[in-house]
Write an enzyme that holds these catalytic residues in place. Structure first.
Site, PDB file in Angstrom:
ATOM      1  N   TYR A   1       0.882  -1.158   0.000  1.00 52.70           N
ATOM      2  CA  TYR A   1       0.000   0.000   0.000  1.00 52.70           C
ATOM      3  C   TYR A   1       0.920   1.208   0.000  1.00 52.70           C
ATOM      4  O   TYR A   1       1.395   1.662   1.035  1.00 52.70           O
ATOM      5  CB  TYR A   1      -0.914  -0.010   1.227  1.00 52.70           C
ATOM      6  CG  TYR A   1      -1.801   1.219   1.351  1.00 52.70           C
ATOM      7  CD1 TYR A   1      -2.382   1.791   0.217  1.00 52.70           C
ATOM      8  CD2 TYR A   1      -2.067   1.793   2.581  1.00 52.70           C
ATOM      9  CE1 TYR A   1      -3.181   2.906   0.319  1.00 52.70           C
ATOM     10  CE2 TYR A   1      -2.876   2.906   2.699  1.00 52.70           C
ATOM     11  CZ  TYR A   1      -3.433   3.464   1.563  1.00 52.70           C
ATOM     12  OH  TYR A   1      -4.238   4.580   1.662  1.00 52.70           O
TER      13      TYR A   1
ATOM     14  N   ASP B   1      -2.199  -1.262  -4.154  1.00 53.63           N
ATOM     15  CA  ASP B   1      -2.519   0.133  -4.445  1.00 53.63           C
ATOM     16  C   ASP B   1      -1.182   0.873  -4.487  1.00 53.63           C
ATOM     17  O   ASP B   1      -0.610   1.191  -3.447  1.00 53.63           O
ATOM     18  CB  ASP B   1      -3.425   0.687  -3.352  1.00 53.63           C
ATOM     19  CG  ASP B   1      -3.751   2.169  -3.539  1.00 53.63           C
ATOM     20  OD1 ASP B   1      -3.210   2.782  -4.483  1.00 53.63           O
ATOM     21  OD2 ASP B   1      -4.529   2.712  -2.733  1.00 53.63           O
TER      22      ASP B   1
END
Length: 365
Positions: A187, A227
């Site tokens: 992330y 992400d």
């Protein structure tokens, strides 16, 4: 991706799923409690179907979207599921050292939230997976990696340094190593809007460390997913001019390459391109999908109400070593439209990757 324009949902205790009460045991050891579930016919194979998803609070998805998401997982049947923005706090009382592998459960509310999550994961299809957590100290960030019990990684670590029990700050990294490849779930930090320690500077340091990581670990093919908080090219956003000129409260950074929507500044895109080029990595989705797809070509979507309605970005990826190029079978976005169909309550949709199985003469090297 950090939302600068969308209210954060409250982790309300309502809408708890009606699920069985047996919790899923958490373990750093990938073989613990897994032997009974291992199929003799699959123990020699490695994962070939992968899914990544920024859940925008895994607990909220369990409470509000679990039935639909569970059906999606049953249908897709991925071998590995990478989750970002778990947003569950790590174990440890206030002021004490935290354990980022375990959920906080020293208060009534934290115990209830942990129980809701563990109950959900104790049922099919998730009970067929071992899971590793890397959690932040608070309800922020955090990652999870689900791997089917029939696939046993050689090693799992939680930092780009791969140093023992160390976890990346905010639980941003989980790295699993298999015989023929490594899979990295990240992330990546949002760039923010200003040249501050928690914004531009943090992202620059992250990108530098990512480049160092891929160069240092080039001995084995890499699958880097999650992400990544960057849209590499104009084709990766729905409205390039809108995102290029975006600003917060009228502020314009002094360096033109830092101007624009976080994730679409020229400086971020250049650094990302350098990581791919120097690390001999490739974008699986763009390799298969050369043209812009305004319906299904983006993984993040802005608030359906307001100026970001219909404004979308592709910031969730499967980046793979060029050595795996010939094994790429499919890479797909599973959400579409400005009404966020297939997003399962998040502002990100799941993204999947499928590789062909390793053949007798194809060992991934």
């Amino acid at each position: 991706m950090k939302r600068f324009f969308k209210p954060v949902e409250r982790d309300s205790p309502s809408k708890k799923p009606t699920l069985s009460s047996s919790p899923l045991k958490e373990s750093e050891n990938p073989t613990e409690n897994a032997s009974a579930a291992i199929d003799e016919d699959t123990t020699k194979k490695e994962p070939s179907k992968f899914l990544t998803w920024n859940a925008n609070s895994f607990l909220l998805r369990v409470k509000n979207n679990w039935t639909e998401f569970s059906k999606f997982i049953e249908t897709l049947d991925p071998d590995v599921i990478a989750i970002q923005e778990v947003r569950m706090p790590a174990a440890g009382s206030k002021g004490a050292p935290k354990n980022p592998r375990e959920f906080k459960d020293d208060t009534t509310s934290s115990r209830e939230e942990k129980q809701v999550l563990m109950r959900a994961l104790s049922n099919p299809p998730f009970k067929n997976y071992n899971v590793w957590w890397s959690l932040s100290d608070t309800k922020y960030a955090g990652t999870a990696l689900f791997i089917k019990k029939c696939f046993q990684p050689k090693r799992v670590s939680f930092s780009l340094d791969q140093s023992g029990s160390k976890h990346e700050p905010d639980g941003r990294v989980i790295l699993a190593e298999f015989e023929s490849f490594r899979i990295l779930n990240t992330y990546s930090p949002n760039n923010g809007w200003k040249d501050e320690e928690s914004s531009f500077q943090r992202r620059r340091k992250w990108d530098k460390r990512m480049l160092e990581f891929v160069l240092k670990n080039s001995d084995k093919p890499l699958i880097w997913c999650g992400d990544l908080n960057v849209s590499h090219e104009d084709i990766d956003v729905s409205h390039p001019e809108f995102f290029s000129s975006a600003k917060q409260n009228g502020y314009i950074p002094p360096n033109k390459e830092d101007c624009g929507q976080p994730g679409f500044t020229l400086s971020e895109r250049k650094r990302f391109g350098s990581i791919l080029k120097e690390g001999k990595l490739m974008d699986s989705y763009r390799y298969l999908h050369k043209d812009k797809d305004m319906e299904r070509g983006f993984s993040w979507s802005g608030n359906p109400v307001g100026k970001y309605r219909g404004k979308r970005m592709r910031i969730d990826y499967f980046i793979v070593s060029e050595k795996l190029k010939e094994r790429i079978v499919a890479c797909e976005m599973h959400g579409h439209g400005i009404e966020l169909q297939g997003f399962y309550g998040s502002d990100h949709c799941p993204v999947s990757l499928e590789l062909s199985d390793v053949g007798p003469t194809n060992n991934g090297s």
